[in-house]
Scaffold this active site. Structure first.
Site, PDB file in Angstrom:
ATOM      1  N   HIS A   1       0.822  -1.218   0.000  1.00  0.00           N
ATOM      2  CA  HIS A   1       0.000   0.000   0.000  1.00  0.00           C
ATOM      3  C   HIS A   1       0.859   1.274   0.000  1.00  0.00           C
ATOM      4  CE1 HIS A   1      -3.266  -2.697   0.434  1.00  0.00           C
ATOM      5  NE2 HIS A   1      -3.292  -2.810   1.744  1.00  0.00           N
TER       6      HIS A   1
ATOM      7  N   HIS B   1     -10.242   0.723   1.131  1.00  0.00           N
ATOM      8  CA  HIS B   1      -9.985  -0.458   1.933  1.00  0.00           C
ATOM      9  C   HIS B   1     -11.047  -0.674   3.010  1.00  0.00           C
ATOM     10  CE1 HIS B   1      -7.567  -3.692   3.443  1.00  0.00           C
ATOM     11  NE2 HIS B   1      -6.564  -3.391   2.642  1.00  0.00           N
TER      12      HIS B   1
ATOM     13  N   GLU C   1     -11.366  -4.994  -2.442  1.00  0.00           N
ATOM     14  CA  GLU C   1     -10.546  -3.885  -2.934  1.00  0.00           C
ATOM     15  C   GLU C   1     -10.416  -3.964  -4.450  1.00  0.00           C
ATOM     16  OE1 GLU C   1      -6.814  -4.310  -0.520  1.00  0.00           O
ATOM     17  OE2 GLU C   1      -8.131  -5.717   0.486  1.00  0.00           O
TER      18      GLU C   1
HETATM   19  C1  BGC Z   1      -3.568  -7.002   1.933  1.00  0.00           C
HETATM   20  C2  BGC Z   1      -3.426  -7.694   3.258  1.00  0.00           C
HETATM   21  C3  BGC Z   1      -3.184  -6.667   4.317  1.00  0.00           C
HETATM   22  C4  BGC Z   1      -4.314  -5.667   4.305  1.00  0.00           C
HETATM   23  C5  BGC Z   1      -4.138  -4.543   5.277  1.00  0.00           C
HETATM   24  C6  BGC Z   1      -4.733  -6.071   2.015  1.00  0.00           C
HETATM   25  O1  BGC Z   1      -4.886  -5.388   0.812  1.00  0.00           O
HETATM   26  O2  BGC Z   1      -3.724  -7.912   0.883  1.00  0.00           O
HETATM   27  O3  BGC Z   1      -2.362  -8.624   3.221  1.00  0.00           O
HETATM   28  O4  BGC Z   1      -3.075  -7.265   5.588  1.00  0.00           O
HETATM   29  O5  BGC Z   1      -4.459  -5.120   3.023  1.00  0.00           O
HETATM   30  O6  BGC Z   1      -2.968  -3.886   5.106  1.00  0.00           O
END
Ligand code: BGC
Length: 363
Positions: free
Chosen positions: A118, A188, A326
């Protein structure tokens, strides 16, 4: 920027209020959009995030269908899972925290293992400006200078949230850059449609319009291959309970974590199509996710702590309480530009992508 917006025309209105302060004193505001039926969304300036979303069940009872916190500071801990926040510039993973684009090498933050997740979180964990509000919409804006967190171009991202009369939350991401660059914005939010604080996500029914997923290595980084879903515990091409197979072993799923994978949507172009349907049959709430993007990450909160106690009152954020859906370009597309479906930002041309969360009820 307008200070206090209450627009009563047509009874739809946007109201601004103070949410709270981060530990460093930064003030975070909420913007509430209410539609005629009384359903509403509260958006926060931190990470241009969805803080709560109240939609009706089959009896018209409104409940909050996203997880989150009462205290803005709680959102800023990456271990709390980016609850409701917008992710930029590039959502999901970048292998070895680097990629080459238009012949130039870019280095992004290493914030997990040896890779980027991210983009290090800056877009999510900092406050955005509110540029504009209307009867049923709010536009958030964040400027990111050239090479911030290693990404090229002086880059401005806007996210326009519109909440409609028929309970659709529309997210339009609009990006401008002075240099060709990459972008993969997402939201998210973790959905739990039950309206019941004790219920986890396993009880929900899910369908995802996909026949393939991105194969990953042991670190959940794409290998560049696509795997067939048919006959695997990851297959959601027909609707069934999330809990039905979530604990079955599978090469792309980490034991105990459950689903945290990118599904390759069954589409050939970048037009708006239905990506997924989530249903909670007890309450009758149904969510359809539409997007013009080619992928969707199904993440059921399997990395969240079983013992967290923070949340919104007794609606606690913890292990498997919600499903994040997402919408995205496939993870690490920047390192698979010739194989994965891609669209990039062109200098001085608006780059736009749209996702909709459409709520309804079933009997
Ligand atoms: C990821 C996860 C992560 C979560 C929060 C998701 O997009 O695939 O592995 O724990 O985001 O960061």
């Amino acid at each position: 920027m307008k200070k206090n917006i209450i627009d009563m025309r047509g009874l739809i209105m946007v109201e601004k209020s103070y949410f709270g302060a981060l530990d460093d004193g930064t003030e975070i505001d909420l913007y509430k959009i209410t539609n005629k039926s009384g359903a509403y969304v509260k958006l926060q300036t931190l990470g241009a995030g969805i803080q709560s979303l109240y939609v009706p069940d089959k009896n018209g009872v409104l409940s909050d269908v996203v997880l989150g916190f009462d205290n803005p500071q709680d959102y800023t801990d990456p271990d709390h899972g980016y609850q409701g926040l917008v992710v930029g510039r590039w959502a999901n993973r970048i292998r070895d925290a680097k990629f080459t684009f238009n012949g130039e090498e870019y280095h992004t933050p290493i914030n997990q293992g040896r890779w980027t997740l991210h983009s290090g979180g800056r877009f999510s964990f900092t406050p955005w400006e509110v540029e504009e509000t209307g009867d049923d919409y709010v536009v958030f804006k964040r400027f990111s200078p050239d090479l911030e967190d290693g990404f090229g171009g002086n880059f401005t991202m806007r996210v326009k949230y519109t909440f409609t009369e028929d309970n659709t939350l529309r997210l339009e991401y609009m990006i401008m850059s002075d240099k060709d660059t990459v972008a993969n914005p997402t939201n998210h939010s973790y959905f739990n449609l039950s309206g019941n604080d004790d219920e986890i996500i396993d009880s929900h029914y899910l369908m995802i319009n996909a026949d393939y997923f991105t194969e990953t290595d042991d670190d959940q980084l794409p290998t560049g291959e696509l795997g067939e879903l048919k006959g695997t515990m990851m297959d959601f091409s027909t609707m069934h309970k999330i809990g039905e197979h979530i604990n079955e072993p599978f090469r792309a799923v980490i034991d105990g974590v459950g689903y945290d994978n990118n599904y390759c949507l069954r589409k050939k172009d970048f037009t708006m199509q239905q990506a997924a349907v989530l249903e909670h049959r007890g309450s009758g709430r149904r969510l359809e996710v539409y997007t013009d993007l080619p992928g969707i990450q199904l993440y059921c909160g399997g990395w969240l702590d079983k013992n967290y106690t923070a949340g919104k009152g007794t609606n606690v954020v913890k292990y498997r309480r919600g499903a994040a859906l997402e919408t995205q370009f496939y993870p690490d597309t920047v390192n698979h530009q010739d194989v994965f479906p891609a669209r990039f930002v062109k200098a001085n041309e608006e780059f736009k992508t749209v996702t909709e969360f459409r709520f309804s009820v079933i009997d």
